[in-house]
Design an enzyme around this catalytic site. Structure first.
Site, PDB file in Angstrom:
ATOM      1  CE1 TYR A 145      -3.656   2.542   0.565  1.00  0.00           C
ATOM      2  CE2 TYR A 145      -2.434   3.256   2.497  1.00  0.00           C
ATOM      3  CZ  TYR A 145      -3.457   3.451   1.590  1.00  0.00           C
ATOM      4  OH  TYR A 145      -4.268   4.555   1.708  1.00  0.00           O
ATOM      5  CG  ASP A 241       5.874   4.004   0.696  1.00  0.00           C
ATOM      6  OD1 ASP A 241       6.162   4.624   1.744  1.00  0.00           O
ATOM      7  OD2 ASP A 241       4.708   3.796   0.310  1.00  0.00           O
ATOM      8  CE  LYS A 269       1.422   4.973   7.949  1.00  0.00           C
ATOM      9  NZ  LYS A 269       0.337   4.141   8.332  1.00  0.00           N
TER      10      LYS A 269
HETATM   11  C1  LIG Z   1       3.973   2.294   3.057  1.00  0.00           C
HETATM   12  C2  LIG Z   1       2.929   3.358   3.072  1.00  0.00           C
HETATM   13  N1  LIG Z   1       2.966   4.321   2.166  1.00  0.00           N
HETATM   14  C3  LIG Z   1       2.074   5.317   2.144  1.00  0.00           C
HETATM   15  C4  LIG Z   1       1.049   5.374   3.061  1.00  0.00           C
HETATM   16  C5  LIG Z   1       0.071   6.479   3.009  1.00  0.00           C
HETATM   17  O1  LIG Z   1       0.277   7.379   4.063  1.00  0.00           O
HETATM   18  P1  LIG Z   1      -0.890   8.333   4.561  1.00  0.00           P
HETATM   19  O2  LIG Z   1      -1.932   7.477   5.189  1.00  0.00           O
HETATM   20  O3  LIG Z   1      -0.194   9.261   5.536  1.00  0.00           O
HETATM   21  O4  LIG Z   1      -1.399   9.071   3.380  1.00  0.00           O
HETATM   22  C6  LIG Z   1       0.966   4.386   4.022  1.00  0.00           C
HETATM   23  C7  LIG Z   1      -0.125   4.418   5.012  1.00  0.00           C
HETATM   24  O5  LIG Z   1      -0.396   3.498   5.661  1.00  0.00           O
HETATM   25  C8  LIG Z   1       1.921   3.346   4.034  1.00  0.00           C
HETATM   26  O6  LIG Z   1       1.866   2.359   4.918  1.00  0.00           O
HETATM   27  N1  LIG Z   2      -1.092   0.080   6.813  1.00  0.00           N
HETATM   28  C1  LIG Z   2      -2.096   0.842   6.206  1.00  0.00           C
HETATM   29  C2  LIG Z   2      -2.371   2.041   6.965  1.00  0.00           C
HETATM   30  O1  LIG Z   2      -1.700   2.335   7.921  1.00  0.00           O
HETATM   31  C3  LIG Z   2      -3.495   2.843   6.522  1.00  0.00           C
HETATM   32  C4  LIG Z   2      -4.037   3.684   7.559  1.00  0.00           C
HETATM   33  C5  LIG Z   2      -5.256   4.336   7.031  1.00  0.00           C
HETATM   34  O2  LIG Z   2      -5.343   4.543   5.817  1.00  0.00           O
HETATM   35  O3  LIG Z   2      -6.137   4.634   7.840  1.00  0.00           O
END
Ligand SMILES: Cc1ncc(COP(=O)(O)O)c(C=O)c1O
Ligand SMILES: NCC(=O)CCC(=O)O
Length: 430
Positions: A145, A241, A269
């Site tokens: 993701y 990422d 994060k």
């Molecule tokens: C690896 C990775 N990239 C990008 C994102 C997207 O970040 P955000 O939720 O701050 O948009 C996430 C969110 O979980 C992630 O786990």
């Molecule tokens: N591992 C996936 C996420 O942290 C997503 C959080 C969200 O979109 O609420």
């Protein structure tokens, strides 16, 4: 556990907020339904719902809350920053100091830009990679993701998979066609994709340690270097990422753990210390494609806001203290040992993947090395596990594709209590 107030608030939420949640991951769709717990307050390693029930928090806000709740350094910084004014729309000293601090930690960040979310950070790295290479296609790994920008919602793991929408409606066919997915940990598949589409691949996008179909490490110490070599051989850039991984396992990037050098990074994060943030950066010659120096546009009213910058600096300062990551890893190891022991005792097949202070408990007895493996694990058993943990005051993310995150403020007492709950939960699962 009485959750009458949670029920009331959630039903109220549903009549004003779509689905009752501001992110689909928070719904209980992937754990057999039920009413999400409505939280009201957090302190240290614990948070409290609107009924006053206490939970030990291993959700960590989906990763960022590595210092737990209301950490004194963080609250002091936020209040000082707020009293200096929260948004200027001009350059500030705090953004310079924070960029410098990040570059000291991760020297490959030759130039950086701050944005407001991981989604924005990844979305922009793709644009920059396309601007630099003059190519269109992106290769990503199935089940990873990378936020919810259009192109990234192809085989997108984690939240989307939990909701049954790994490929989102509303993404045009032409956008989806620009994204090629290959299985993680499979160099042959990557090589084949590059051999077929190589002259039009702008970037290979990698979660170096996967966090979005559960925690899955690279299959060996050579894997990430091989991914980079293959991509470069075909003229594609490599974007790591590190939205989850940066500062999660040590004071720096996952790339450093494997001694590899991607061209670009996306961050988010943890680096915001709990406030909204994202960042991207990397090779100077690539970053110089971005406006105002170059032709690729990226902007943001809130980008680099002093509140997020100063909180990020504070968070990283705390994380720089010696021993902090070893402690998180040791505590996570204890939880994993309790899990595997209880699972064996009650004959519940599990596979646990742990890296440092983060781990995922998969219900199945086969190793999980890619998205197919993760999908094949038992969702129903996970759902029971989730609810039993929550009913016993332990909170993790409501999806089998997420992770337990041990924070810097979990105590030995928290871990003891959690191990006792784990024992009870597996007894019930048997
Ligand atoms: C690896 C990775 N990239 C990008 C994102 C997207 O970040 P955000 O939720 O701050 O948009 C996430 C969110 O979980 C992630 O786990
Ligand atoms: N591992 C996936 C996420 O942290 C997503 C959080 C969200 O979109 O609420």
């Amino acid at each position: 556990m009485n959750r009458a107030q949670s029920d009331l608030w959630f039903h109220r939420a549903e009549s004003v907020i779509l689905g009752g949640v501001n992110s689909p991951s928070r719904s209980y769709k992937s754990v057999g339904g039920g009413t999400p717990i409505v939280m009201s307050r957090g302190e240290g390693s614990k948070f409290y719902d609107v009924d006053g029930n206490e939970y030990i928090d291993y959700l960590a806000g989906y990763g960022p809350s590595i210092l737990g709740h209301a950490h004194p350094e963080i609250t002091r910084t936020i209040s000082q920053a707020a009293s200096d004014g929260i948004l200027y729309g001009t350059p500030t000293t705090s953004e310079v100091l924070f960029a410098e601090q990040l570059r000291v930690a991760i020297p490959d960040l030759e130039r950086i830009r701050f944005v407001n979310s991981g989604t924005e950070a990844v979305m922009t790295t793709i644009r920059v990679a396309r601007a630099y290479t003059g190519r269109t296609r992106i290769i990503k790994f199935a089940g990873c993701y990378h936020g919810h920008s259009d192109a990234m919602l192809v085989a997108a793991g984690s939240g989307p998979s939990s909701m049954g929408v790994p490929d989102s409606a509303g993404v045009t066919k032409s956008t989806a066609e620009e994204v090629i997915t290959v299985p993680f940990n499979d160099l042959d598949a990557l090589e084949q994709a590059l051999a077929t589409h190589g002259t039009d691949v702008a970037a290979v996008l990698v979660e170096p340690i996967v966090g979005n179909f559960g925690i899955v490490a690279p299959k060996d110490d050579q894997y990430l270097e091989s991914v980079i070599q293959l991509a470069h051989h075909h003229g594609a850039l490599v974007v790591f990422d590190e939205v989850i991984t940066a500062f999660r396992f040590h004071y720096g990037s996952a790339a450093q753990l494997y001694d590899v050098h991607p061209d670009l990074f996306a961050l988010g994060k943890i680096i915001g210390g709990g406030l909204p943030i994202g960042a991207y950066g990397g090779r100077r010659d690539v970053m110089e494609k971005v406006a105002p120096l170059g032709p690729a546009y990226q902007a943001g009213t809130m980008a680099g806001n002093p509140l997020s910058m100063r909180t990020g600096i504070s968070c990283l300062n705390v994380l720089r203290q010696p021993g902090i990551y070893d402690e998180m890893a040791a505590r996570a190891k204890r939880l994993v040992e309790a899990t595997t022991a209880a699972a064996q005792r009650y004959r519940v097949p599990v596979t646990v993947n742990r890296v440092g202070g983060a781990f995922t408990v998969f219900f199945g007895d086969r190793p999980v090395r890619n998205y197919d493996d993760a999908q094949a694990t038992d969702s129903k058993q996970f759902a029971r596990y989730y609810h039993l943990l929550a009913d016993n005051g332990i909170l993790i993310a409501p999806s089998k594709y997420e992770a337990w995150f041990v924070s810097a403020v979990h105590t030995d007492d928290d871990i003891d209590k959690t191990c006792e709950v784990i024992e009870r939960v597996f007894h019930e699962l048997a």
